[in-house]
Design a protein around this motif. Sequence first.
Motif, PDB file in Angstrom:
ATOM      1  N   UNK B  83      13.072  18.409  15.876  1.00 30.83           N
ATOM      2  CA  UNK B  83      13.857  17.493  16.693  1.00 30.83           C
ATOM      3  C   UNK B  83      13.398  17.586  18.136  1.00 30.83           C
ATOM      4  N   UNK B 146      17.337  24.104  13.907  1.00 31.08           N
ATOM      5  CA  UNK B 146      18.699  24.146  14.420  1.00 31.08           C
ATOM      6  C   UNK B 146      19.487  23.035  13.722  1.00 31.08           C
ATOM      7  N   UNK B 148      21.479  20.065  12.572  1.00 29.82           N
ATOM      8  CA  UNK B 148      21.877  18.804  13.175  1.00 29.82           C
ATOM      9  C   UNK B 148      20.874  18.278  14.181  1.00 29.82           C
ATOM     10  N   UNK B 149      19.815  19.057  14.470  1.00 25.98           N
ATOM     11  CA  UNK B 149      18.827  18.591  15.438  1.00 25.98           C
ATOM     12  C   UNK B 149      17.524  18.240  14.725  1.00 25.98           C
ATOM     13  N   UNK B 150      17.408  16.997  14.333  1.00 20.95           N
ATOM     14  CA  UNK B 150      16.175  16.513  13.722  1.00 20.95           C
ATOM     15  C   UNK B 150      15.798  15.210  14.410  1.00 20.95           C
ATOM     16  N   UNK B 151      14.533  14.988  14.588  1.00 16.98           N
ATOM     17  CA  UNK B 151      13.987  13.789  15.223  1.00 16.98           C
ATOM     18  C   UNK B 151      14.522  13.590  16.642  1.00 16.98           C
TER      19      UNK B 151
END
Lengths: 151, 151, 151, 151
Positions: B83, B146, B148-151
């Motif tokens: 992300x 982490x 929920x932290x993608x793209x």
Amino acid sequence: MNAPVPKDPAFHARVQTSFDKQGLMRTLGASILHIAPGAVDIALSPNPAISQQHGFVHAGAVSSIADSAAGYAALSLMPPGVGVLTTEFKINLVAPAAGERIIARGRVIKAGRTLTLAQAEVFAEMQGKERLVALLTATLMAIEGRDGVAD
Amino acid sequence: MNAPVPKDPAFHARVQTSFDKQGLMRTLGASILHIAPGAVDIALSPNPAISQQHGFVHAGAVSSIADSAAGYAALSLMPPGVGVLTTEFKINLVAPAAGERIIARGRVIKAGRTLTLAQAEVFAEMQGKERLVALLTATLMAIEGRDGVAD
Amino acid sequence: MNAPVPKDPAFHARVQTSFDKQGLMRTLGASILHIAPGAVDIALSPNPAISQQHGFVHAGAVSSIADSAAGYAALSLMPPGVGVLTTEFKINLVAPAAGERIIARGRVIKAGRTLTLAQAEVFAEMQGKERLVALLTATLMAIEGRDGVAD
Amino acid sequence: MNAPVPKDPAFHARVQTSFDKQGLMRTLGASILHIAPGAVDIALSPNPAISQQHGFVHAGAVSSIADSAAGYAALSLMPPGVGVLTTEFKINLVAPAAGERIIARGRVIKAGRTLTLAQAEVFAEMQGKERLVALLTATLMAIEGRDGVAD
């Protein structure tokens, strides 16, 4: 800077009136919490309309209230009749902006005749606690005699 | 940086999909004009909902599209599965943001494993002409693992 | 900015003469490589006297020549009789500064009456190749009528 | 940040030893005044060898000690075995740097595993009084396992 003296006795109304003209603040759901000479606090509530892709408040929304808080802290010390414009700012984002409320506390560091340096610390409030999420430093310029640029 | 090679062949859809999740971009009325490896352009139309007190586009709105343009230029070169988060940016505002359209052109300057430096030039379009209104430099961080932290 | 026109026909000598007064540039072993309207290049050679703790050129030395390159690029376009001061700069350091020579290329982005925005790219030369090591953006102010502040 | 706890009990010697390797600090005549967990002060004396063209201390020299003060404040809180590098800094110069002594007070704002945000206020001492001349914010990176990069 301790106890700066405002050059405009109407600084409080001047800041609030100018803020109320900022369409972006209304769009973001931001409001002023506090106005004092050289110090202005602005808050907003996290919600999907101001999010980035992971659901946190977008860095741009954080920057927007931090820039306005710094700018109005600067304006609160400027003499009547001039307008304020941001010439530059830098923001460091040290934690995801999430919580019940995001508060930007703008403070004047050095007020000059043409340029003012101001800082804004941005906190996320959660369950009664504040956590630093960002730190902004900005240069504000006092503009005189340009049509349409007042306050 | 000439002709950078994306590490993710699906970079185009990945950027557009992530952008579409940014509630703030929708709220500001911003849209992506162009996606290429290491380069993303984002535009919005000036209107009272994103103004500052003199009627120009608010520095915060200018910063928001510039930050997203720089961030997505960076994401377009990142390997799948990570992300992107902005760790800091600085913006210089050199002219009032007014005109028919405001366009932020994000470009990667140096793509690193953890940190990427990107730049965004912001132009105001008026009667077929472009005028530089702001210049942003940003550090973007690739975040791995982490929730929920993608793209 | 294409082909800016200098307001001072003696801009070349003016920049060189002012540079020669900068004790710090002499102390760092820096020299001017190139002066053109809106563009000044400054170089230095890495050596232990300007190092940081790992043996690279110190970020402060890199910043010093980048700031001077940006500042003199700005001065080259200013009218006679004013002095130039840096009001702020930001520098991103993207690779260790090491090699045979470090070159800062300053360029004016937007020249205003009071404030000028300039940028400096800093490269490390090694075996005939240049590699970007840093990127600086700076605001320069034209100072008029202040004692001792000329050029 | 109140009373940060150093992860390296030998932080004091570690900072001083690393500082002593910075050739630039010796060249500028800078020395460490104070080392505490998350806080390092560095000073230098104005003199022609570090001047700009008007005789003030060059912004690059001011930045050099401010960067080192911020960087060593960060290093003082890092675990043993890692090295520190500056990835970016911004400095606002609010008054000419002149006086008997220039002091940069570096303080950690937020210490992260990879990135640390630190700030340095720079003061000019004159006749027993201190005056703010500059404010720097910097991002410092903890580097692990890279040859030659320790402390």
